[in-house]
Write a protein that holds these residues in place. Sequence first.
Motif: not given
Length: 123
Positions: A23-43, A49-53
């Motif tokens: 899902r993070m990769l999919s979101d990045l397909g739309g452009g740059e994201r901050t770590v906070s933005q990548l973590a936002e959709p998840f609980a 999130a940083s570990k996933h990144i």
Amino acid sequence: MVELQTSRLDTVFHALADSTRRRMLSDLGGGERTVSQLAEPFAISLAAASKHIKVLEQAGLLRREIRGRIHVCRLDPGPLASAHQWLGIYEHFWTERLDVLERLLREEDAQNAPPPAEEGDEA
């Protein structure tokens, strides 16, 4: 060389094995994201999130740039090409199998079809 490519492919597939990372990769397909933005959709926490990144980064699937205190991530699709190439082997396999299945189903349909009505026959 082959061992290095296999290791890289293993790393890519390991990264892709997790739905959060996909899902993070999919979101990045739309452009740059901050770590906070990548973590936002998840609980999940920012640490999680940083570990996933980090896993995505180690697989070469994203690049992280530090701008002051902000970490900005960007998709790097290059390693996906090797995964796509590897999966292409199986695409050929399944295409052949599905072609055989289609032929068999068409033959079965032809055998089970009612005979054509003769001219002059009225139903």
